[in-house]
Design a protein around this motif. Sequence first.
Motif, mmCIF file in Angstrom:
data_model
loop_
_atom_site.group_PDB
_atom_site.id
_atom_site.type_symbol
_atom_site.label_atom_id
_atom_site.label_comp_id
_atom_site.label_asym_id
_atom_site.label_seq_id
_atom_site.Cartn_x
_atom_site.Cartn_y
_atom_site.Cartn_z
ATOM 1 N N TYR A 126 0.894 -1.177 0.000
ATOM 2 C CA TYR A 126 0.000 0.000 0.000
ATOM 3 C C TYR A 126 0.923 1.215 0.000
ATOM 4 O O TYR A 126 1.673 1.436 0.946
ATOM 5 C CB TYR A 126 -0.856 -0.101 1.260
ATOM 6 C CG TYR A 126 -1.320 1.176 1.930
ATOM 7 C CD1 TYR A 126 -2.041 2.150 1.231
ATOM 8 C CD2 TYR A 126 -1.069 1.376 3.294
ATOM 9 C CE1 TYR A 126 -2.484 3.295 1.894
ATOM 10 C CE2 TYR A 126 -1.516 2.509 3.953
ATOM 11 C CZ TYR A 126 -2.217 3.471 3.246
ATOM 12 O OH TYR A 126 -2.656 4.593 3.894
ATOM 13 N N SER A 136 -4.472 4.060 11.021
ATOM 14 C CA SER A 136 -3.307 3.882 10.139
ATOM 15 C C SER A 136 -3.701 2.821 9.102
ATOM 16 O O SER A 136 -4.161 1.735 9.481
ATOM 17 C CB SER A 136 -2.101 3.395 10.943
ATOM 18 O OG SER A 136 -1.030 3.126 10.066
ATOM 19 N N GLY A 137 -3.534 3.162 7.823
ATOM 20 C CA GLY A 137 -4.030 2.291 6.760
ATOM 21 C C GLY A 137 -3.662 0.828 6.951
ATOM 22 O O GLY A 137 -4.530 -0.054 7.002
ATOM 23 N N SER A 138 -2.358 0.569 7.091
ATOM 24 C CA SER A 138 -1.919 -0.831 7.121
ATOM 25 C C SER A 138 -2.446 -1.568 8.355
ATOM 26 O O SER A 138 -2.471 -2.803 8.378
ATOM 27 C CB SER A 138 -0.396 -0.901 7.066
ATOM 28 O OG SER A 138 0.152 -0.167 8.131
HETATM 29 C C1 DP6 Z 1 5.289 0.757 3.148
HETATM 30 O O1 DP6 Z 1 -0.153 2.262 7.031
HETATM 31 O O2 DP6 Z 1 1.954 3.292 7.918
HETATM 32 O O3 DP6 Z 1 4.403 -0.247 5.105
HETATM 33 O O4 DP6 Z 1 -2.042 4.989 6.413
HETATM 34 O O5 DP6 Z 1 -0.439 6.889 6.599
HETATM 35 O O6 DP6 Z 1 -0.737 5.311 8.526
HETATM 36 P P1 DP6 Z 1 -0.758 5.498 7.020
HETATM 37 O O7 DP6 Z 1 0.432 4.631 6.436
HETATM 38 P P2 DP6 Z 1 0.962 3.201 6.820
HETATM 39 O O8 DP6 Z 1 1.732 2.818 5.453
HETATM 40 C C2 DP6 Z 1 2.356 1.580 5.316
HETATM 41 C C3 DP6 Z 1 3.185 1.554 4.085
HETATM 42 C C4 DP6 Z 1 4.038 0.332 3.879
HETATM 43 C C5 DP6 Z 1 3.344 -0.690 2.992
HETATM 44 C C6 DP6 Z 1 2.234 -1.505 3.599
HETATM 45 O O9 DP6 Z 1 2.239 -1.810 4.805
HETATM 46 O O10 DP6 Z 1 1.346 -1.890 2.799
#
Ligand code: DP6
Length: 361
Positions: free
Chosen positions: A36, A167-169
């Motif tokens: 993501y 937090s998205g992930s």
């Molecule tokens: C590179 O979930 O930390 O780990 O939504 O802004 O809190 P926010 O971001 P976050 O992004 C994770 C990015 C990653 C890839 C992933 O876990 O899919």
Amino acid sequence: MNNHHFDNPDLILSHGHSNNGVSSWQSPSNIALIKYWGKSTGQIPKNPSISMTLSEAHTYTTVKYQPRGSQDEWIKFTFEGAEAPSFAARIEKFLGSLSSIFPFLKELSLAISSENSFPHSSGIASSASSMSALALCLCDIERALFGTLSDDSAFLAKASFISRLGSGSACRSVYPHLALWGKYGPLDESSDYYAVPWQGQEVFNSFHDDVVIVSGEKKSVSSSAGHALMDTNPFAATRYQQAQDNMTSILECMQTGDLMRWGEIVEDEAMTLHALMMCSHPSYILMKPGTLICIDRIRAFRQETGLPLFFTLDAGPNVHILYPDSIADKAQDFIKSEIMPLAENGRIIPDQVGIGAKQMV
Ligand code: DP6
């Protein structure tokens, strides 16, 4: 569905409610296989992602609640036994943003305590485990106070939805083994608003993920700022299409058990994530020299032995080494002799795919 799907003005307390209680959950971190990276307003991902749920790296959160008197503080937060003002501010802002989903929260005084199983400076992202642990406690409090969410899958879907807002992930952390988040056409139940569980061949349920701490330094770019860089990245549209295509291929591999092809896709995703950061404006190089040496050695080991041992990366320098349990002895000998010297203070944190979040109280 939209971001107001779970708004519910009826969730307010009446005098008959028993309003004291406690909820404790342990929730793990996860490692994305399809990444993501890029989001729209309202924490909506630009592409679907899939992750493995870990077990050893987790957050343990307890929320004690009682009716709030007019003079009472709303939220008291402690992290590993001490006050932590910067985390507390983030949590207060997050809980404040949930007032239409959980109107009762404002009527309670909340004492929240949280601790991680992994060291703070390990470079392991804690937002996935901490936000999902908190979201699970909130849904659990709703269930205790109002008798809602008695169905387990409805409970987890809402907990995943709330975790995503934090937090998205984090929304992928509540399920066992594998979780897919983001609309992916061929899978009807997939959603941009919460993750869904996904089941592959048995071999993926006990995969190892040993995290090589190349550097425990704080990240030079926060994930939120990182996602924003995608808005002006010249390769963004191509990347979002690639993620869809890689999702189709990786799901196929996890259905057939084709480990070699699976690993190729996983490494492609890690390299793409870093390539995107390198060509963003401003540009970031988040790998360290040790990261590159690790990658070289992992690929050489695979070439020489033919064994299915791969790497992935988060938005940082640390290397996640992935391998099936069936080759654990050989993989661990290799890691000890060739990778350990590259780790900061020899630090490697062994982890393995796990069964998801657990209620503790
Ligand atoms: C590179 O979930 O930390 O780990 O939504 O802004 O809190 P926010 O971001 P976050 O992004 C994770 C990015 C990653 C890839 C992933 O876990 O899919």
